[in-house]
Design a protein around this motif. Structure first.
Motif: not given
Length: 94
Positions: A72-90
């Motif tokens: 869980y977390g550590n999404k700063h390690e992979c900006p592409c992974y972190r920035d992907k959003k679904n159709s509802k913006g989550h």
């Protein structure tokens, strides 16, 4: 003549079968193998709904070519992974 035809048919079937198997084995959608499968297995090891976690992690990994460390977390390690959003913006990626 019939023996030759039967032999050629058998060889063709064997070659086709092995070609299909090798093509499917290297498909990026196949989880459980390679970089994405291993990283997503670790990432989703504590997930409540593992099959959903593995599905979305695999999609994100195939697109971004990275998975954050830990479960869980550590999404700063992979900006592409972190920035992907679904159709509802989550966030799309677990």
């Amino acid at each position: 003549m019939k023996v030759l035809f039967a032999t050629l048919l058998l060889v063709t079937l064997v070659l086709t079968s092995s070609l299909i198997h090798s093509t499917m084995a290297h498909s990026p959608a196949v989880l459980g193998e390679g970089y994405c499968g291993k990283k997503c297995a670790v990432r989703c090891s504590k997930a409540g709904v593992k099959d959903r976690c593995l599905k979305y992690c695999g999609i994100c990994c195939n697109e971004c070519k990275c998975v954050p460390s830990g479960t869980y977390g550590n999404k700063h390690e992979c900006p592409c992974y972190r920035d992907k959003k679904n159709s509802k913006g989550h966030p799309k990626c677990p």
